[in-house]
Structure formats: structure tokens, C-alpha cells
Design a protein around this motif. Sequence first.
Motif, PDB file in Angstrom:
ATOM      1  N   GLY A  57       0.839  -1.192   0.000  1.00 28.52           N
ATOM      2  CA  GLY A  57       0.000   0.000   0.000  1.00 28.52           C
ATOM      3  C   GLY A  57       0.872   1.238   0.000  1.00 28.52           C
ATOM      4  O   GLY A  57       2.098   1.165   0.130  1.00 28.52           O
ATOM      5  N   ALA A  58       0.229   2.375  -0.130  1.00 24.79           N
ATOM      6  CA  ALA A  58       0.956   3.642  -0.163  1.00 24.79           C
ATOM      7  C   ALA A  58       1.120   4.163   1.257  1.00 24.79           C
ATOM      8  O   ALA A  58       0.334   4.965   1.739  1.00 24.79           O
ATOM      9  CB  ALA A  58       0.217   4.648  -1.034  1.00 24.79           C
ATOM     10  N   ARG A 121      -0.680   7.335   2.842  1.00 23.89           N
ATOM     11  CA  ARG A 121      -0.904   8.306   1.773  1.00 23.89           C
ATOM     12  C   ARG A 121      -2.205   8.101   1.003  1.00 23.89           C
ATOM     13  O   ARG A 121      -2.538   8.896   0.151  1.00 23.89           O
ATOM     14  CB  ARG A 121       0.269   8.292   0.811  1.00 23.89           C
ATOM     15  N   GLU A 122      -2.937   7.021   1.277  1.00 24.14           N
ATOM     16  CA  GLU A 122      -4.203   6.744   0.582  1.00 24.14           C
ATOM     17  C   GLU A 122      -5.357   6.822   1.558  1.00 24.14           C
ATOM     18  O   GLU A 122      -5.339   6.163   2.600  1.00 24.14           O
ATOM     19  CB  GLU A 122      -4.205   5.331  -0.016  1.00 24.14           C
ATOM     20  N   GLU A 124      -8.288   5.574   1.181  1.00 25.17           N
ATOM     21  CA  GLU A 124      -8.960   4.284   1.250  1.00 25.17           C
ATOM     22  C   GLU A 124      -8.290   3.372   2.279  1.00 25.17           C
ATOM     23  O   GLU A 124      -8.966   2.664   3.026  1.00 25.17           O
ATOM     24  CB  GLU A 124      -8.966   3.589  -0.126  1.00 25.17           C
TER      25      GLU A 124
END
Length: 137
Positions: A57-58, A121-122, A124
Motif C-alpha cells: 500500500g501507499a 498516503r491513501e 482508502e
Amino acid sequence: MAARMLSPALAILLFAASLGGAAAQTYAPAYRADSLGQQALRGDKILVTGKSLPPSGAYEVIESIWAYSRWFGNKDDVIRMLREQARSLGANAIVETGTWYAPAFPRTLAPHAMGTAVRIREIELLEAMTDSSSTWE
């Protein structure tokens, strides 16, 4: 005699000024439609959760952080200390958070906490990390 004539005029003037001032000082708070995740991306909020990060993930793992209280305090106090540390490091989430009581001089038991400060950073991913045991602070 002139002083008596000014009193009603002064009263009317003060009354009119108070009406105008009240209308000019009306305040309506701005409505913010931001979700908590959007606030965390900006740095306004920090997610505190016991969940682990997903394998991908980010996000950026910043460092492990911990806090303890030798004097008076409770678990909320050490979570607040963790949150302040995470914010100073530029994190917007603390994952794998745990709290416990351990012996500490001069108290018999003192609250301790630890977790991992991360920058997610996301939006979601931030919202997926939120559950009923998570808090936004």
C-alpha cells in the motif's frame, strides 16, 4: 437642561449601534464535509489503531514509538503522548498500538503504551484501517 436633552438621544444612538453591531458580529461556523481520513491526510487527525499494516500500500513506516507515565495517569494519558510523538514525526497514524500497566517507581503500576508511527498516503487505506476499536485524535 442640555444634559437632559442628550440623554434620550444618546440612548437611541446606543440602541441603534447595538443592533447594528449584533448583526455585524453574527457567526456561523463553516461546514466541513471532510471525512476523518481526509483530515488525517492533511495532518489534522491521527488514527490510533491496534491493527497491523497490510503487506502493500501507499504508506511509509516512520519508527516505533513508546510512552509511559511514572506518576499519575491512565491509558488515555499515554495514548495522548504517543499521538504527540507521532504528530512531531509527521505521521498520520499509529498502528499496532498496545497499552498495559507495568511496575514503575514510585507508583506500584503505571500506564505504558507503544506503537508504530506511519504516514499513510491513501484515504482508502486509512479508512480500511478504522474499526470500532480505533480512535481519531
